[in-house]
Design a protein around this motif. Sequence first.
Motif, short mmCIF file in Angstrom:
data_model
loop_
_atom_site.label_atom_id
_atom_site.label_comp_id
_atom_site.label_asym_id
_atom_site.label_seq_id
_atom_site.Cartn_x
_atom_site.Cartn_y
_atom_site.Cartn_z
N GLY A 69 -0.05 5.45 7.47
CA GLY A 69 0.66 4.20 7.23
C GLY A 69 -0.20 3.26 6.39
N GLY A 70 0.33 2.08 6.13
CA GLY A 70 -0.35 1.16 5.23
C GLY A 70 -1.41 0.28 5.87
N TYR B 102 -5.48 10.38 -1.04
CA TYR B 102 -5.28 11.08 0.24
C TYR B 102 -4.14 10.35 0.93
N VAL B 103 -3.50 10.97 1.88
CA VAL B 103 -2.33 10.35 2.51
C VAL B 103 -2.65 9.88 3.92
N LEU B 104 -2.57 8.57 4.13
CA LEU B 104 -2.76 8.01 5.47
C LEU B 104 -1.45 8.09 6.24
N SER C 25 -2.80 2.01 -4.25
CA SER C 25 -3.34 3.12 -3.44
C SER C 25 -4.85 2.93 -3.31
N ILE C 26 -5.37 3.18 -2.10
CA ILE C 26 -6.83 3.03 -1.94
C ILE C 26 -7.54 4.36 -2.15
N GLY C 27 -6.77 5.43 -2.41
CA GLY C 27 -7.44 6.71 -2.67
C GLY C 27 -6.46 7.85 -2.67
N PRO D 240 0.85 -1.19 0.00
CA PRO D 240 0.00 0.00 0.00
C PRO D 240 0.88 1.24 0.00
N THR D 241 0.53 2.23 -0.82
CA THR D 241 1.28 3.48 -0.89
C THR D 241 0.42 4.53 -1.57
N PRO D 242 0.56 5.81 -1.16
CA PRO D 242 -0.24 6.85 -1.81
C PRO D 242 0.14 7.03 -3.27
N GLY E 142 3.78 -0.11 5.44
CA GLY E 142 4.81 0.87 5.76
C GLY E 142 4.29 1.88 6.77
N ARG E 143 5.20 2.64 7.31
CA ARG E 143 4.89 3.77 8.17
C ARG E 143 5.87 4.88 7.85
N TYR E 144 5.89 5.96 8.65
CA TYR E 144 6.82 7.08 8.44
C TYR E 144 6.59 7.66 7.03
N GLU E 145 7.66 7.88 6.27
CA GLU E 145 7.51 8.41 4.91
C GLU E 145 7.53 7.27 3.88
#
Length: 256
Positions: free
Chosen positions: A153-154, A149-151, A145-147, A96-98, A122-125
């Motif tokens: 983390g994954g 927008y920036v979460l 990516s699920i959308g 998962p990633t933006p 993932g987390r952080y950047e």
Amino acid sequence: MRIDIITIFPDYFGPLELSLIGKARASGILDVRLHDLRSWTHDRHNTVDDTPYGGGPGMVMKPEPWGEALDAVTADPPGGAGQAGAAPAVPRLILPTPSGVPFTQAHADRLAAEPWLVFACGRYEGIDSRVARDAAQRMPVEELSIGDYVLAGGESATLVMVETVSRLLPGVLGNRDSVDQDSFATGEMQHLVEGPVYTKPAVWRGHEVPPVLLSGNHGAVDRWRRDESLRKTARNRPDLLERMPAERLDRHDREV
Ligand SMILES: Nc1cc(-c2ccc3ccn(Cc4ccccn4)c3c2)[nH]n1
């Protein structure tokens, strides 16, 4: 289906013990395994992140723990090391990633046919980019990516994708028809969103259920439902209507 999830927040996935997915796990339809990435760190602080090369804000997830975690998780294929000489199953790694390919129902349909998925949260950047590059030497890797927008983390994205995929597995949903009538499925309702739904009582706080739904006239009910889906799609998702092949809209539809 076997699903492995690697994360620094395993407790995030408590919801996968509940409801349909919880039942699917208990019945053996789904084998979900959670792995704490910190199990593959070797320093006193269980470090999983470091400063980004080239500078910039935030931290990046170190490649070493991920490499060891993926090696360990993928070394134990479902169905053992290959029955009677068959090649051992190879997992599909989902990142998962933006910045990934937009995850759609078509992705869910395709992934639901896979025997083994591994999700790297993932987390952080984000995760050092060499992790995906290294994994791609041994298995298919998809950045999704699920959308837009920036979460943080994954994990949330993984929950969304696991739920979307799992509900498609035979035996998970009690009512298979529900899947076939999904708005984003490939059937009659494709490119249309769901219309309104109602249940008892027939009148609630002065609000009546549309009489056609109480009429017993299935043809009229089907027509009404399609009209309502068309109206709601035109209102909320005109982009979907534009994708609809012209021949799928009859003269009546165009007047709705
Ligand atoms: N559709 C999606 C997916 C995500 C997502 C997935 C994984 C990670 C790992 C870290 N972050 C935060 C972060 C912040 C800044 C730039 C990059 N990523 C994630 C965000 N956000 N939206």
